[in-house]
Design a protein around this motif. Structure first.
Motif, PDB file in Angstrom:
ATOM      1  N   LEU A 138       0.822  -1.202   0.000  1.00  0.00           N
ATOM      2  CA  LEU A 138       0.000   0.000   0.000  1.00  0.00           C
ATOM      3  C   LEU A 138       0.857   1.253   0.000  1.00  0.00           C
ATOM      4  O   LEU A 138       2.038   1.228   0.354  1.00  0.00           O
ATOM      5  CB  LEU A 138      -0.910   0.010   1.241  1.00  0.00           C
ATOM      6  CG  LEU A 138      -1.903  -1.148   1.382  1.00  0.00           C
ATOM      7  CD1 LEU A 138      -2.672  -0.997   2.675  1.00  0.00           C
ATOM      8  CD2 LEU A 138      -2.843  -1.197   0.193  1.00  0.00           C
ATOM      9  N   THR A 139       0.272   2.360  -0.379  1.00  0.00           N
ATOM     10  CA  THR A 139       0.932   3.655  -0.322  1.00  0.00           C
ATOM     11  C   THR A 139       0.176   4.553   0.639  1.00  0.00           C
ATOM     12  O   THR A 139      -0.857   4.169   1.204  1.00  0.00           O
ATOM     13  CB  THR A 139       0.970   4.306  -1.712  1.00  0.00           C
ATOM     14  OG1 THR A 139      -0.375   4.564  -2.136  1.00  0.00           O
ATOM     15  CG2 THR A 139       1.664   3.406  -2.721  1.00  0.00           C
ATOM     16  N   GLU A 140       0.703   5.763   0.831  1.00  0.00           N
ATOM     17  CA  GLU A 140       0.021   6.719   1.686  1.00  0.00           C
ATOM     18  C   GLU A 140      -1.394   6.985   1.192  1.00  0.00           C
ATOM     19  O   GLU A 140      -2.313   7.193   1.976  1.00  0.00           O
ATOM     20  CB  GLU A 140       0.811   8.033   1.731  1.00  0.00           C
ATOM     21  CG  GLU A 140       2.230   7.873   2.253  1.00  0.00           C
ATOM     22  CD  GLU A 140       3.001   9.171   2.140  1.00  0.00           C
ATOM     23  OE1 GLU A 140       2.383  10.202   1.847  1.00  0.00           O
ATOM     24  OE2 GLU A 140       4.220   9.151   2.335  1.00  0.00           O
ATOM     25  N   PHE A 141      -1.569   6.975  -0.116  1.00  0.00           N
ATOM     26  CA  PHE A 141      -2.866   7.270  -0.715  1.00  0.00           C
ATOM     27  C   PHE A 141      -3.908   6.223  -0.309  1.00  0.00           C
ATOM     28  O   PHE A 141      -5.076   6.549  -0.093  1.00  0.00           O
ATOM     29  CB  PHE A 141      -2.719   7.308  -2.240  1.00  0.00           C
ATOM     30  CG  PHE A 141      -3.919   7.857  -2.961  1.00  0.00           C
ATOM     31  CD1 PHE A 141      -4.041   9.215  -3.174  1.00  0.00           C
ATOM     32  CD2 PHE A 141      -4.912   7.015  -3.428  1.00  0.00           C
ATOM     33  CE1 PHE A 141      -5.148   9.730  -3.846  1.00  0.00           C
ATOM     34  CE2 PHE A 141      -6.017   7.517  -4.092  1.00  0.00           C
ATOM     35  CZ  PHE A 141      -6.128   8.888  -4.299  1.00  0.00           C
ATOM     36  N   ASP A 142      -3.481   4.965  -0.175  1.00  0.00           N
ATOM     37  CA  ASP A 142      -4.416   3.879   0.128  1.00  0.00           C
ATOM     38  C   ASP A 142      -4.851   3.876   1.590  1.00  0.00           C
ATOM     39  O   ASP A 142      -5.853   3.243   1.935  1.00  0.00           O
ATOM     40  CB  ASP A 142      -3.782   2.522  -0.208  1.00  0.00           C
ATOM     41  CG  ASP A 142      -3.459   2.409  -1.681  1.00  0.00           C
ATOM     42  OD1 ASP A 142      -4.382   2.519  -2.494  1.00  0.00           O
ATOM     43  OD2 ASP A 142      -2.273   2.239  -2.012  1.00  0.00           O
ATOM     44  N   THR A 143      -4.090   4.551   2.449  1.00  0.00           N
ATOM     45  CA  THR A 143      -4.420   4.541   3.873  1.00  0.00           C
ATOM     46  C   THR A 143      -4.998   5.864   4.352  1.00  0.00           C
ATOM     47  O   THR A 143      -5.187   6.045   5.549  1.00  0.00           O
ATOM     48  CB  THR A 143      -3.153   4.219   4.690  1.00  0.00           C
ATOM     49  OG1 THR A 143      -2.133   5.166   4.375  1.00  0.00           O
ATOM     50  CG2 THR A 143      -2.654   2.818   4.389  1.00  0.00           C
ATOM     51  N   LEU A 144      -5.252   6.776   3.443  1.00  0.00           N
ATOM     52  CA  LEU A 144      -5.814   8.069   3.836  1.00  0.00           C
ATOM     53  C   LEU A 144      -7.242   7.902   4.344  1.00  0.00           C
ATOM     54  O   LEU A 144      -8.003   7.089   3.837  1.00  0.00           O
ATOM     55  CB  LEU A 144      -5.808   9.038   2.661  1.00  0.00           C
ATOM     56  CG  LEU A 144      -4.462   9.696   2.304  1.00  0.00           C
ATOM     57  CD1 LEU A 144      -4.628  10.585   1.079  1.00  0.00           C
ATOM     58  CD2 LEU A 144      -3.933  10.510   3.469  1.00  0.00           C
ATOM     59  N   VAL A 145      -7.577   8.701   5.339  1.00  0.00           N
ATOM     60  CA  VAL A 145      -8.934   8.755   5.879  1.00  0.00           C
ATOM     61  C   VAL A 145      -9.409  10.194   5.751  1.00  0.00           C
ATOM     62  O   VAL A 145      -8.755  11.112   6.252  1.00  0.00           O
ATOM     63  CB  VAL A 145      -8.972   8.303   7.350  1.00  0.00           C
ATOM     64  CG1 VAL A 145     -10.388   8.420   7.904  1.00  0.00           C
ATOM     65  CG2 VAL A 145      -8.451   6.881   7.486  1.00  0.00           C
ATOM     66  N   PRO A 146     -10.511  10.445   5.063  1.00  0.00           N
ATOM     67  CA  PRO A 146     -10.953  11.833   4.875  1.00  0.00           C
ATOM     68  C   PRO A 146     -11.310  12.510   6.201  1.00  0.00           C
ATOM     69  O   PRO A 146     -11.852  11.882   7.108  1.00  0.00           O
ATOM     70  CB  PRO A 146     -12.190  11.693   3.973  1.00  0.00           C
ATOM     71  CG  PRO A 146     -12.637  10.287   4.140  1.00  0.00           C
ATOM     72  CD  PRO A 146     -11.408   9.485   4.411  1.00  0.00           C
ATOM     73  N   GLU A 170      -9.952   9.959  -6.294  1.00  0.00           N
ATOM     74  CA  GLU A 170     -10.083  11.406  -6.373  1.00  0.00           C
ATOM     75  C   GLU A 170     -10.150  11.998  -4.963  1.00  0.00           C
ATOM     76  O   GLU A 170     -10.810  11.445  -4.081  1.00  0.00           O
ATOM     77  CB  GLU A 170     -11.342  11.803  -7.151  1.00  0.00           C
ATOM     78  CG  GLU A 170     -11.396  11.266  -8.573  1.00  0.00           C
ATOM     79  CD  GLU A 170     -10.373  11.923  -9.490  1.00  0.00           C
ATOM     80  OE1 GLU A 170      -9.945  13.056  -9.174  1.00  0.00           O
ATOM     81  OE2 GLU A 170     -10.015  11.300 -10.509  1.00  0.00           O
ATOM     82  N   LEU A 171      -9.426  13.126  -4.770  1.00  0.00           N
ATOM     83  CA  LEU A 171      -9.403  13.815  -3.497  1.00  0.00           C
ATOM     84  C   LEU A 171      -9.898  15.241  -3.688  1.00  0.00           C
ATOM     85  O   LEU A 171      -9.776  15.813  -4.786  1.00  0.00           O
ATOM     86  CB  LEU A 171      -7.995  13.853  -2.891  1.00  0.00           C
ATOM     87  CG  LEU A 171      -7.360  12.537  -2.438  1.00  0.00           C
ATOM     88  CD1 LEU A 171      -6.707  11.835  -3.608  1.00  0.00           C
ATOM     89  CD2 LEU A 171      -6.325  12.812  -1.355  1.00  0.00           C
ATOM     90  N   GLY A 172     -10.406  15.827  -2.615  1.00  0.00           N
ATOM     91  CA  GLY A 172     -10.813  17.220  -2.644  1.00  0.00           C
ATOM     92  C   GLY A 172     -10.378  17.926  -1.382  1.00  0.00           C
ATOM     93  O   GLY A 172     -10.474  17.358  -0.283  1.00  0.00           O
ATOM     94  N   GLY A 173      -9.848  19.151  -1.504  1.00  0.00           N
ATOM     95  CA  GLY A 173      -9.378  19.892  -0.345  1.00  0.00           C
ATOM     96  C   GLY A 173      -8.164  19.248   0.281  1.00  0.00           C
ATOM     97  O   GLY A 173      -8.223  18.742   1.403  1.00  0.00           O
ATOM     98  N   VAL A 174      -7.025  19.246  -0.428  1.00  0.00           N
ATOM     99  CA  VAL A 174      -5.826  18.522  -0.007  1.00  0.00           C
ATOM    100  C   VAL A 174      -4.866  19.473   0.707  1.00  0.00           C
ATOM    101  O   VAL A 174      -4.652  20.621   0.267  1.00  0.00           O
ATOM    102  CB  VAL A 174      -5.122  17.866  -1.207  1.00  0.00           C
ATOM    103  CG1 VAL A 174      -3.906  17.071  -0.752  1.00  0.00           C
ATOM    104  CG2 VAL A 174      -6.097  16.976  -1.962  1.00  0.00           C
TER     105      VAL A 174
END
Length: 373
Positions: A138-146, A170-174
């Protein structure tokens, strides 16, 4: 038979209660540690209960012998305190017979521990290793929690996203704040903000977070020399998180592969797995005489010395395993001498009163012989 069922029920009920408490304490500590790693984005929160479930046999194989030891001490201590053991002794219940009755529930526990240590625990650790290998991909992207700030890359990067699509593309407000290495000259902190972002996979397998419509701020906290850059598109390399969970390679090897192996560490691991069910029998021999208390003294008088004796037993087993791994102990001697030593201690405690009586009788006879001369 009625007395046998009564004693067995007392031991098993107390054993179950003590083991459940110990299991909750140990698993709670481990779960909090894994939960902290999940909060940092190192582990996927969805695998936490799987990891705990697969590690439970490894916890139980150590908890059950201790639970049996404490269960005998507490159950029989109550019987001594309530003078029930005095009544049983008056009806012909000797300590040797009490020990034989107690070995029956000990046999059940030993069989369960053998199943755990020889089969379930290695299999469970193998599944944990498989899960952790998947987490390494996994990468940081896969473990992100909004909606949560997450510390990544050993705390040097803090990432936040206000929104995250269901397919995690897709992310919003990074918001990303990254501390540069101490030896790097120029800028101390880099802050990135963007309206949106997406994940992009390169042909070599590396992944980037592509930010759109944002700003980059570079500078040192407390200084007024920040550099501000406006961008339309900006790429950030996604690092793989480093999963740190204590897991030995030998512990996950199936028992069938350890049998017949000439490798010293494999033989040490096999003896350790066989020692755990044997531990249940030895602690039973230790616990029966240690549970004997005077009603005036209270049931907990010998509890602390008994626990210290158990800790010495387990610590010596672990130390002997380390000595065997390093070649300081011959494989033939291995861990068996530790069990023999504490079995001898248990037998001495069990027959201590008989030995004292025999010694006094011998001394009296010797004194009578001298007086006749």
């Amino acid at each position: 038979m009625i007395i046998f069922r009564y004693l067995s029920r007392e031991v098993l009920v107390t054993l179950s209660a003590v083991s459940a408490v110990l299991l909750v304490i140990i698993m709670s500590g481990r779960f909090i540690k894994y939960l902290a790693q999940a909060a940092q984005g190192v582990l996927d929160p969805g695998v936490l209960f799987l990891i705990m479930g697969f590690r439970m046999p490894g916890f139980l194989q150590l908890i059950l012998p201790l639970g049996l030891f404490l269960g005998i001490l507490l159950a029989y201590g109550r019987l001594y305190l309530d003078s029930e053991m005095t009544v049983l002794s008056a009806t012909g219940m000797s300590e040797r017979r009490l020990l034989l009755y107690t070995l029956a529930p000990a046999l059940v526990v030993a069989m369960l521990v053998a199943w755990l240590s020889l089969s379930l625990a290695p299999r469970g650790l193998g599944e944990v290793a498989r899960i952790l290998n998947e987490q390494d991909a996994l990468t940081e992207f896969d473990t992100l929690v909004p909606g949560r700030f997450q510390r990544l890359r050993d705390g040097s990067r803090v990432t936040y996203t206000r929104e995250l699509s269901a397919d995690r593309t897709e992310l919003g407000g990074v918001f990303i704040s990254e501390t540069n290495p101490a030896g790097q000259q120029g800028r101390g902190v880099t802050v990135l903000v963007a309206q949106s972002g997406r994940q992009e996979i390169q042909p070599d397998g590396s992944r980037y977070l592509i930010l759109e419509n944002g700003y980059r701020y570079d500078g040192h906290p407390g200084d007024a020399d920040y550099r501000v850059i406006s961008y339309d598109t900006y790429g950030v390399l996604l690092q793989r998180p480093q999963v740190s969970v204590e897991l030995g390679e030998l512990e996950a090897i199936p028992t069938t592969e350890l049998m017949g192996s000439a490798d010293l560490r494999h033989r040490s691991e096999l003896q350790w797995r066989l020692s755990l069910p044997l531990l249940a029998f030895v602690v039973t021999v230790l616990a029966v005489p240690l549970a004997r208390v005077n009603p005036r003294q209270g049931r907990y008088l010998k509890l602390l010395p008994a626990i210290l004796l158990y800790m010495a037993y387990l610590s010596l087993l672990i130390a002997a395993r380390g000595w065997m791994d390093r070649g300081r102990l011959p494989a033939g001697l291995g861990l068996w001498w530790v069990h023999g030593l504490f079995l001898l201690i248990g037998l001495l405690l069990l027959y201590w009163e008989s030995l004292r009586l025999w010694w006094h009788v011998r001394g009296d006879r010797a004194g009578e012989g001298i007086s006749h001369v």
